[in-house]
Design a protein around this motif. Sequence first.
Motif, PDB file in Angstrom:
ATOM      1  N   LEU A  18       0.828  -1.206   0.000  1.00 38.83           N
ATOM      2  CA  LEU A  18       0.000   0.000   0.000  1.00 38.83           C
ATOM      3  C   LEU A  18       0.865   1.261   0.000  1.00 38.83           C
ATOM      4  O   LEU A  18       0.574   2.236  -0.694  1.00 38.83           O
ATOM      5  N   CYS A  19       1.920   1.210   0.791  1.00 36.34           N
ATOM      6  CA  CYS A  19       2.849   2.338   0.860  1.00 36.34           C
ATOM      7  C   CYS A  19       3.441   2.612  -0.523  1.00 36.34           C
ATOM      8  O   CYS A  19       3.512   3.759  -0.968  1.00 36.34           O
ATOM      9  N   PHE A  20       3.832   1.549  -1.215  1.00 36.75           N
ATOM     10  CA  PHE A  20       4.413   1.684  -2.552  1.00 36.75           C
ATOM     11  C   PHE A  20       3.373   2.193  -3.545  1.00 36.75           C
ATOM     12  O   PHE A  20       3.667   3.056  -4.378  1.00 36.75           O
ATOM     13  N   CYS A  21       2.169   1.660  -3.496  1.00 30.92           N
ATOM     14  CA  CYS A  21       1.114   2.061  -4.435  1.00 30.92           C
ATOM     15  C   CYS A  21       0.806   3.549  -4.337  1.00 30.92           C
ATOM     16  O   CYS A  21       0.691   4.241  -5.359  1.00 30.92           O
ATOM     17  N   THR A 136       2.332 -10.104  -6.093  1.00 35.11           N
ATOM     18  CA  THR A 136       2.534  -8.858  -5.357  1.00 35.11           C
ATOM     19  C   THR A 136       2.858  -7.724  -6.309  1.00 35.11           C
ATOM     20  O   THR A 136       2.313  -6.611  -6.205  1.00 35.11           O
ATOM     21  N   ILE A 137       3.762  -7.987  -7.262  1.00 34.42           N
ATOM     22  CA  ILE A 137       4.155  -6.972  -8.237  1.00 34.42           C
ATOM     23  C   ILE A 137       2.954  -6.568  -9.090  1.00 34.42           C
ATOM     24  O   ILE A 137       2.719  -5.379  -9.336  1.00 34.42           O
ATOM     25  N   ALA A 138       2.205  -7.559  -9.557  1.00 33.46           N
ATOM     26  CA  ALA A 138       1.017  -7.256 -10.353  1.00 33.46           C
ATOM     27  C   ALA A 138       0.040  -6.395  -9.564  1.00 33.46           C
ATOM     28  O   ALA A 138      -0.527  -5.428 -10.087  1.00 33.46           O
ATOM     29  N   ASP A 139      -0.153  -6.727  -8.293  1.00 30.95           N
ATOM     30  CA  ASP A 139      -1.093  -5.972  -7.453  1.00 30.95           C
ATOM     31  C   ASP A 139      -0.676  -4.506  -7.312  1.00 30.95           C
ATOM     32  O   ASP A 139      -1.513  -3.597  -7.420  1.00 30.95           O
ATOM     33  N   VAL A 140       0.624  -4.276  -7.054  1.00 32.32           N
ATOM     34  CA  VAL A 140       1.048  -2.880  -6.849  1.00 32.32           C
ATOM     35  C   VAL A 140       1.018  -2.090  -8.160  1.00 32.32           C
ATOM     36  O   VAL A 140       0.688  -0.892  -8.159  1.00 32.32           O
ATOM     37  N   LEU A 141       1.324  -2.735  -9.268  1.00 28.74           N
ATOM     38  CA  LEU A 141       1.257  -2.043 -10.558  1.00 28.74           C
ATOM     39  C   LEU A 141      -0.188  -1.708 -10.920  1.00 28.74           C
ATOM     40  O   LEU A 141      -0.477  -0.615 -11.428  1.00 28.74           O
ATOM     41  N   LEU A 147      -5.034   4.371  -9.392  1.00 29.41           N
ATOM     42  CA  LEU A 147      -4.993   5.658  -8.700  1.00 29.41           C
ATOM     43  C   LEU A 147      -4.455   6.753  -9.616  1.00 29.41           C
ATOM     44  O   LEU A 147      -4.927   7.893  -9.582  1.00 29.41           O
ATOM     45  N   MET A 148      -3.458   6.407 -10.436  1.00 30.73           N
ATOM     46  CA  MET A 148      -2.897   7.369 -11.381  1.00 30.73           C
ATOM     47  C   MET A 148      -3.949   7.844 -12.378  1.00 30.73           C
ATOM     48  O   MET A 148      -4.015   9.035 -12.708  1.00 30.73           O
ATOM     49  N   ILE A 149      -4.786   6.941 -12.864  1.00 28.26           N
ATOM     50  CA  ILE A 149      -5.851   7.324 -13.796  1.00 28.26           C
ATOM     51  C   ILE A 149      -6.769   8.358 -13.153  1.00 28.26           C
ATOM     52  O   ILE A 149      -7.131   9.373 -13.763  1.00 28.26           O
ATOM     53  N   LEU A 175       3.481   8.227   3.560  1.00 31.72           N
ATOM     54  CA  LEU A 175       4.410   8.553   4.644  1.00 31.72           C
ATOM     55  C   LEU A 175       3.935   7.979   5.970  1.00 31.72           C
ATOM     56  O   LEU A 175       4.723   7.396   6.729  1.00 31.72           O
ATOM     57  N   LEU A 176       2.648   8.122   6.265  1.00 28.08           N
ATOM     58  CA  LEU A 176       2.110   7.598   7.523  1.00 28.08           C
ATOM     59  C   LEU A 176       2.269   6.083   7.595  1.00 28.08           C
ATOM     60  O   LEU A 176       2.625   5.527   8.639  1.00 28.08           O
ATOM     61  N   LEU A 177       2.028   5.414   6.467  1.00 25.53           N
ATOM     62  CA  LEU A 177       2.169   3.959   6.434  1.00 25.53           C
ATOM     63  C   LEU A 177       3.620   3.527   6.568  1.00 25.53           C
ATOM     64  O   LEU A 177       3.922   2.500   7.181  1.00 25.53           O
ATOM     65  N   SER A 178       4.531   4.307   6.000  1.00 22.66           N
ATOM     66  CA  SER A 178       5.944   3.907   6.001  1.00 22.66           C
ATOM     67  C   SER A 178       6.527   3.871   7.407  1.00 22.66           C
ATOM     68  O   SER A 178       7.464   3.112   7.671  1.00 22.66           O
ATOM     69  N   PHE A 179       5.980   4.654   8.338  1.00 22.00           N
ATOM     70  CA  PHE A 179       6.465   4.617   9.724  1.00 22.00           C
ATOM     71  C   PHE A 179       6.146   3.272  10.388  1.00 22.00           C
ATOM     72  O   PHE A 179       6.787   2.916  11.386  1.00 22.00           O
ATOM     73  N   ARG A 180       5.174   2.554   9.853  1.00 17.54           N
ATOM     74  CA  ARG A 180       4.779   1.271  10.446  1.00 17.54           C
ATOM     75  C   ARG A 180       5.528   0.089   9.830  1.00 17.54           C
ATOM     76  O   ARG A 180       5.333  -1.053  10.247  1.00 17.54           O
ATOM     77  N   LEU A 181       6.384   0.354   8.870  1.00 19.97           N
ATOM     78  CA  LEU A 181       7.163  -0.720   8.264  1.00 19.97           C
ATOM     79  C   LEU A 181       8.241  -1.209   9.225  1.00 19.97           C
ATOM     80  O   LEU A 181       8.804  -0.422   9.996  1.00 19.97           O
TER      81      LEU A 181
END
Length: 472
Positions: A18-21, A136-141, A147-149, A175-181
């Motif tokens: 989710l953070c990456f997406c 996983t890769i397919a999901d994030v792409l 979201l980009m559309i 950013l908020l999600l990345s603190f939980r990684l």
Amino acid sequence: MSISIMKFDLNQRTLSSLCFCLFSCWLLSVPFEGQVLYTLMENSKIHGITHNILAVFANFAGLFTSGFFIKEQIAAKMTMITSTVVCIAGSFIFYLPFSRLWYISIFFVAFFSGLFVASWGFYLKNYSPAGERLRTIADVLICSNVLMIFINVMAVNVSGLAALTLSIGALLSSLLLSFRLEAKTDVRLSKKALEALPDNIPSILNPLLFLCLFILIITINSGLMYQVVNPAFEHLSLLTSYYWAVPYILALLLLRNLPSKINKAYVLYIALTMIGLSFILFMGLNRSVLSYLLINTLMMGAFGVCDLFWWSILGSFFDYWKNPVQIFGIGLSMNVLGILIGGIAGSNIVTFERGYFKASIIALVIIFIIIILLPILNNKLSRLLKNHVFLVEFASMIESERKRIIDDFKVYKQLTERETQIVELLLRGYTYKAVSESLVISENTMKYHVKNIYQKLNINSKMELIKIFAEN
């Protein structure tokens, strides 16, 4: 020790994805050929692609250099947080009237976005099992492009500043999600990954470098698409803003759910044919709605196949290299460099007479070169990954099916509980030493069990074990 130690932290897997997406949708809609930045530039009466060339180059530099100083997961987490903060701050610059400060901001946000993307390699490696990395890769792409559309549609049809605000919101969420990684991965997983590394490093470099060359050449066509094909249909702005990435997403959905027994090399050949056909149609057809739908569907669908192919192959290299950031960063930097080369070439070609025709000829020549290179690439990759071709199928099975087959295998071959555990670990790609550490048994005891397993199955190697399992 229970085999449950092999279970990956799905929460961290989902969280990092989710953070990456969220970050990636900002990257695709703002600095990297993004409609938000193009719209804001046009509103400021700035034309040309200087800003885009700068952004793509800076992104390439970030990706390529990331692995040289990001070597641990804790460093990857801090880099992702820092990069997101830089990108948020840099994005606010675009609210100001246009000045040279915009170009400075574009360079830095694009550079740090490259660092972010490469750093995510640690989370892809450590929290997605080898057989599920493609999913996983397919999901994030898919998620990133959906979201980009939405952001691009707002930029083209509503307001560039409103779309910029939305994209910054995505960055803040990331950013908020990345603190939980997690800053550090499970030590047992690290040991297993290190044990899986081959001793002969040059044998890894050769196919990796050839893969990078393959990615570089084929993505030149992506650059031509951005600077030649897309501008040819800019009069259809409403349609293109909605439909442009739809075939790409559909192709990813199809491949994500494609049965593992289907040879994906054939799918790649089909994708190359689609790219060639799309450029041929681009030469011959007019610039109508129907032409756009046909050309874009073929082209973007094919690019979706290609992207998933090399992203997943790069993911497979993780099990053979200590630092996934280096693999991911350098591999994806070749993708960006190809787009940069194609974009520069395309922007110069279209200024000449019959520029569209010349660009299409270049694209077809590239396809011809790739068709020649593809069998060589397959050969080089299979030499390194041949022990893992079936393992991907095994790891991607749903848990109930996997358990059923293992249980049948245990009864039919009369294996003990310990022997069954060893078989499952070996089928998942563990080395003999890694198995002994995972099950907390000595290497001598491990050898004793393996000897018994091989005698019961009348085999002499791990590859024969995989073959027997595949036939059941």
